[in-house]
Design a protein around this motif. Structure first.
Motif, PDB file in Angstrom:
ATOM      1  N   UNK A 160      23.290 -23.453  46.420  1.00 11.07           N
ATOM      2  CA  UNK A 160      22.996 -22.110  45.885  1.00 11.07           C
ATOM      3  C   UNK A 160      23.204 -22.265  44.194  1.00 11.07           C
ATOM      4  N   UNK A 161      24.179 -22.891  43.827  1.00 17.90           N
ATOM      5  CA  UNK A 161      24.536 -22.540  42.208  1.00 17.90           C
ATOM      6  C   UNK A 161      23.275 -23.498  41.763  1.00 17.90           C
ATOM      7  N   UNK A 162      22.591 -24.587  42.176  1.00 15.16           N
ATOM      8  CA  UNK A 162      21.535 -25.221  41.847  1.00 15.16           C
ATOM      9  C   UNK A 162      20.301 -24.520  41.681  1.00 15.16           C
ATOM     10  N   UNK A 163      20.394 -23.310  42.752  1.00 13.97           N
ATOM     11  CA  UNK A 163      19.106 -22.478  42.506  1.00 13.97           C
ATOM     12  C   UNK A 163      19.588 -21.119  41.616  1.00 13.97           C
ATOM     13  N   UNK A 164      20.621 -21.205  40.930  1.00 15.58           N
ATOM     14  CA  UNK A 164      20.867 -20.251  39.955  1.00 15.58           C
ATOM     15  C   UNK A 164      21.703 -18.921  40.420  1.00 15.58           C
ATOM     16  N   UNK A 165      22.280 -19.108  41.635  1.00 19.63           N
ATOM     17  CA  UNK A 165      23.263 -18.061  42.207  1.00 19.63           C
ATOM     18  C   UNK A 165      24.465 -18.314  41.620  1.00 19.63           C
ATOM     19  N   UNK A 166      25.335 -17.179  41.639  1.00 17.27           N
ATOM     20  CA  UNK A 166      26.695 -17.154  41.114  1.00 17.27           C
ATOM     21  C   UNK A 166      27.403 -17.222  42.574  1.00 17.27           C
ATOM     22  N   UNK A 167      28.295 -18.041  42.815  1.00 15.68           N
ATOM     23  CA  UNK A 167      28.806 -18.294  44.255  1.00 15.68           C
ATOM     24  C   UNK A 167      30.350 -18.374  44.147  1.00 15.68           C
ATOM     25  N   UNK A 168      31.017 -17.585  44.915  1.00 15.72           N
ATOM     26  CA  UNK A 168      32.614 -17.686  45.335  1.00 15.72           C
ATOM     27  C   UNK A 168      32.521 -18.263  46.740  1.00 15.72           C
ATOM     28  N   UNK A 169      33.519 -19.065  47.036  1.00 17.67           N
ATOM     29  CA  UNK A 169      33.776 -19.688  48.301  1.00 17.67           C
ATOM     30  C   UNK A 169      35.297 -19.628  48.709  1.00 17.67           C
ATOM     31  N   UNK A 170      35.474 -19.295  50.106  1.00 16.63           N
ATOM     32  CA  UNK A 170      36.461 -18.967  50.810  1.00 16.63           C
ATOM     33  C   UNK A 170      36.818 -19.508  52.283  1.00 16.63           C
ATOM     34  N   UNK A 171      38.101 -20.035  52.185  1.00 14.54           N
ATOM     35  CA  UNK A 171      38.403 -20.846  53.727  1.00 14.54           C
ATOM     36  C   UNK A 171      38.501 -20.076  54.777  1.00 14.54           C
ATOM     37  N   UNK A 172      38.863 -18.836  54.574  1.00 10.22           N
ATOM     38  CA  UNK A 172      39.049 -17.841  55.855  1.00 10.22           C
ATOM     39  C   UNK A 172      38.620 -16.350  55.472  1.00 10.22           C
ATOM     40  N   UNK A 173      38.118 -15.810  56.496  1.00 12.40           N
ATOM     41  CA  UNK A 173      37.876 -14.195  56.414  1.00 12.40           C
ATOM     42  C   UNK A 173      38.966 -13.405  55.647  1.00 12.40           C
ATOM     43  N   UNK A 174      40.449 -13.897  56.382  1.00 11.87           N
ATOM     44  CA  UNK A 174      41.196 -13.160  55.387  1.00 11.87           C
ATOM     45  C   UNK A 174      41.562 -13.181  54.031  1.00 11.87           C
ATOM     46  N   UNK A 175      41.212 -14.644  53.506  1.00 15.79           N
ATOM     47  CA  UNK A 175      41.342 -14.818  51.897  1.00 15.79           C
ATOM     48  C   UNK A 175      40.225 -14.138  51.323  1.00 15.79           C
ATOM     49  N   UNK A 176      38.926 -14.252  52.053  1.00  7.65           N
ATOM     50  CA  UNK A 176      37.633 -13.293  51.520  1.00  7.65           C
ATOM     51  C   UNK A 176      38.116 -11.783  51.384  1.00  7.65           C
ATOM     52  N   UNK A 177      38.743 -11.273  52.497  1.00 11.71           N
ATOM     53  CA  UNK A 177      38.748  -9.925  52.330  1.00 11.71           C
ATOM     54  C   UNK A 177      39.969  -9.440  51.369  1.00 11.71           C
TER      55      UNK A 177
END
Length: 213
Positions: free
Chosen positions: A25-42
């Motif tokens: 996604x970053x190679x296609x110009x997107x700003x990306x955040x990643x998370x290892x669990x739903x809890x961490x994301x929320x």
């Protein structure tokens, strides 16, 4: 679309998949955040910065469907689900709750990029509509209680005289109120006012079902 509102969040407990999707996604110009669990994301996200959520269906702790339930109630974020197994009931439930797409692993890069672009476009559109609805509701709230009472009568097709009879006021008073309503609602024409009332989902009053006071 501002890039700050174009963030793509990848939520997957598999580190290799997170890294692969993030790199793509970053190679296609997107700003990306990643998370290892739903809890961490929320716990760590600001809703208004997320445009697309790529969500693994099966994760330890909180499942993708459980995360989706939180997102639906909190914001306008469009979701693309990814899954390692073909689970028809979960797919149906996810799509009924508004998911943009459901991709099976191993994920096709083209399919993923298409789904993400579709999700970002949908989120952008939803936010524009939500802002327009909020602005319209704010205009409606500037009307007096009497003007709010009169508006559904007018857009329902009642003549000034009929509306006056229903409310027990004079026709001249209806004309005055009508002018105020048009001005406060910033309606350039009566047709615009009708559309606004429809968008506000006001219960209109037709000549046949209106009762006089």
């Amino acid at each position: 679309m501002e890039s700050v509102n174009q963030s793509v969040c990848v939520v997957d407990d598999d580190a290799s998949i997170r890294e692969a999707l993030t790199s793509l996604l970053r190679a296609h110009g997107k700003s990306v955040l990643s998370f290892n669990s739903g809890k961490q994301f929320l716990e760590s996200i600001q809703w208004d910065t997320v445009a697309c959520l790529i969500l693994d269906m099966r994760m330890p702790g909180m499942t993708g469907l459980e995360v989706q339930e939180h997102v639906i109630n909190s914001s306008q974020v469009s979701i693309v689900f990814i899954t390692g197994r073909n689970d028809v009931p979960s797919t149906v439930r996810a799509m009924k709750s508004g998911a943009v797409d459901f991709l099976a692993k191993p994920i096709s890069e083209d399919a993923l990029l298409r789904a993400v672009d579709m999700a970002i476009a949908r989120t952008h559109s939803q936010r524009i509509n939500a802002a327009a609805d909020a602005a319209l509701r704010a205009l409606y709230e500037t009307l007096t209680p009497r003007e709010q009472e009169l508006l559904p009568l007018l857009v329902g097709g009642l003549l000034n005289k009929q509306a006056a009879d229903v409310l027990g006021i004079t026709e001249y008073t209806v004309q005055v109120h009508r002018g105020h309503i048009m001005k406060k609602m910033q309606a350039r024409s009566f047709a615009t006012l009708v559309r606004q009332a429809s968008r506000l989902e006001l219960e209109t009053c037709m000549p046949s079902n209106c009762h006089q006071h």
